[in-house]
Design an enzyme around this catalytic site. Structure first.
Site, PDB file in Angstrom:
ATOM      1  N   ARG A  87       0.832  -1.197   0.000  1.00  0.00           N
ATOM      2  CA  ARG A  87       0.000   0.000   0.000  1.00  0.00           C
ATOM      3  C   ARG A  87       0.873   1.255   0.000  1.00  0.00           C
ATOM      4  O   ARG A  87       1.743   1.414   0.841  1.00  0.00           O
ATOM      5  CB  ARG A  87      -0.925   0.030   1.213  1.00  0.00           C
ATOM      6  CG  ARG A  87      -1.851   1.243   1.146  1.00  0.00           C
ATOM      7  CD  ARG A  87      -3.092   1.069   1.902  1.00  0.00           C
ATOM      8  NE  ARG A  87      -4.003   2.186   1.625  1.00  0.00           N
ATOM      9  CZ  ARG A  87      -5.063   2.444   2.321  1.00  0.00           C
ATOM     10  NH1 ARG A  87      -5.391   1.662   3.337  1.00  0.00           N
ATOM     11  NH2 ARG A  87      -5.833   3.458   2.019  1.00  0.00           N
ATOM     12  N   ARG A  98      -6.534  -1.335  -3.738  1.00  0.00           N
ATOM     13  CA  ARG A  98      -5.409  -1.370  -2.800  1.00  0.00           C
ATOM     14  C   ARG A  98      -5.070  -2.815  -2.484  1.00  0.00           C
ATOM     15  O   ARG A  98      -5.941  -3.673  -2.447  1.00  0.00           O
ATOM     16  CB  ARG A  98      -5.714  -0.596  -1.531  1.00  0.00           C
ATOM     17  CG  ARG A  98      -6.936  -1.081  -0.816  1.00  0.00           C
ATOM     18  CD  ARG A  98      -7.607  -0.073   0.045  1.00  0.00           C
ATOM     19  NE  ARG A  98      -7.959   1.076  -0.737  1.00  0.00           N
ATOM     20  CZ  ARG A  98      -8.275   2.246  -0.221  1.00  0.00           C
ATOM     21  NH1 ARG A  98      -8.315   2.407   1.055  1.00  0.00           N
ATOM     22  NH2 ARG A  98      -8.598   3.263  -0.986  1.00  0.00           N
ATOM     23  N   ASP A 101      -5.824  -2.858   3.064  1.00  0.00           N
ATOM     24  CA  ASP A 101      -6.406  -1.759   3.829  1.00  0.00           C
ATOM     25  C   ASP A 101      -6.788  -2.326   5.188  1.00  0.00           C
ATOM     26  O   ASP A 101      -7.483  -3.344   5.260  1.00  0.00           O
ATOM     27  CB  ASP A 101      -7.638  -1.223   3.106  1.00  0.00           C
ATOM     28  CG  ASP A 101      -8.278  -0.039   3.807  1.00  0.00           C
ATOM     29  OD1 ASP A 101      -7.553   0.720   4.490  1.00  0.00           O
ATOM     30  OD2 ASP A 101      -9.503   0.142   3.677  1.00  0.00           O
ATOM     31  N   ASP A 103      -8.488  -0.944   8.675  1.00  0.00           N
ATOM     32  CA  ASP A 103      -9.129   0.163   9.383  1.00  0.00           C
ATOM     33  C   ASP A 103      -9.348  -0.206  10.836  1.00  0.00           C
ATOM     34  O   ASP A 103      -9.782  -1.323  11.143  1.00  0.00           O
ATOM     35  CB  ASP A 103     -10.495   0.487   8.770  1.00  0.00           C
ATOM     36  CG  ASP A 103     -10.401   1.136   7.408  1.00  0.00           C
ATOM     37  OD1 ASP A 103      -9.384   1.794   7.129  1.00  0.00           O
ATOM     38  OD2 ASP A 103     -11.365   0.989   6.619  1.00  0.00           O
TER      39      ASP A 103
END
Length: 187
Positions: A87, A98, A101, A103
């Site tokens: 990334r 991507r 990821d 989060d």
């Protein structure tokens, strides 16, 4: 200990690794930073916001960190994991493809509204691709109130068609049950 809920996603290969393999490697990385981690199944989902891209593979991770853990330092750690698997935020389109990821959806009971970090994640309640795997692993009695809240959010999304097309594919397995990870080593 603080409970941490993470959402993970990938829709782009990196360094000869498929998105499923990247998620498997991310699991291995996260086991070094979370106490008693658990991981959901992987779900194949249509891209949201920017729809002209490959489908995503999404999952959730749940684990614990020390009570004095700093969420900004934890964010830095997961950003390093993302970078390790390809990334590069400086070269990507917001909500675009991507390789990885991660989060932070929840970090204990903390509420943070900072340009670098928002907790709870501000779009968690509108994302079936986060809620479905999160609900799969939020199973302890301490999670009952959180589960009820997110089940209600998911019911609303589902009623509006927002959960259509989400398919459970297992862990590192593809839709045909083939293990895509056992032969690969992580970086």
């Amino acid at each position: 200990m603080k409970r941490v809920l993470l959402g993970l996603g990938s829709n782009r290969a990196f360094n000869d690794k498929t998105p499923l393999e990247i998620l498997s490697c991310a699991q291995q990385e996260l086991t070094r930073h979370l106490v008693d981690p658990s991981f959901s199944s992987v779900y194949k989902t249509k891209a949201m916001y920017v729809e002209d891209q490959e489908d995503f593979y999404n999952m959730a991770a749940l684990g614990y960190v020390a009570d004095d853990s700093d969420p900004f330092l934890f964010l830095k750690t997961i950003n390093q994991i993302e970078a390790k698997y390809g990334r590069d935020r400086s070269k990507e389109i917001r909500f675009g493809p991507r390789s990885l990821d991660i989060d932070i959806e929840l970090f204990g009971d903390e509420s943070i509204n900072h340009p670098q970090l928002q907790i709870p994640h501000p779009r968690m309640q509108e994302r079936a691709f986060v809620l479905i795997p999160a609900l799969e692993i939020l199973t302890n009695s301490a999670d009952v109130l959180i589960r009820r809240k997110y089940i209600s959010c998911l019911d609303k999304i589902t009623a509006e068609g927002g959960a259509d097309g989400i398919v459970k594919v297992g862990g590192c397995q593809d839709g045909n049950g083939t293990d895509n990870c056992s032969n690969k080593t992580c970086l």
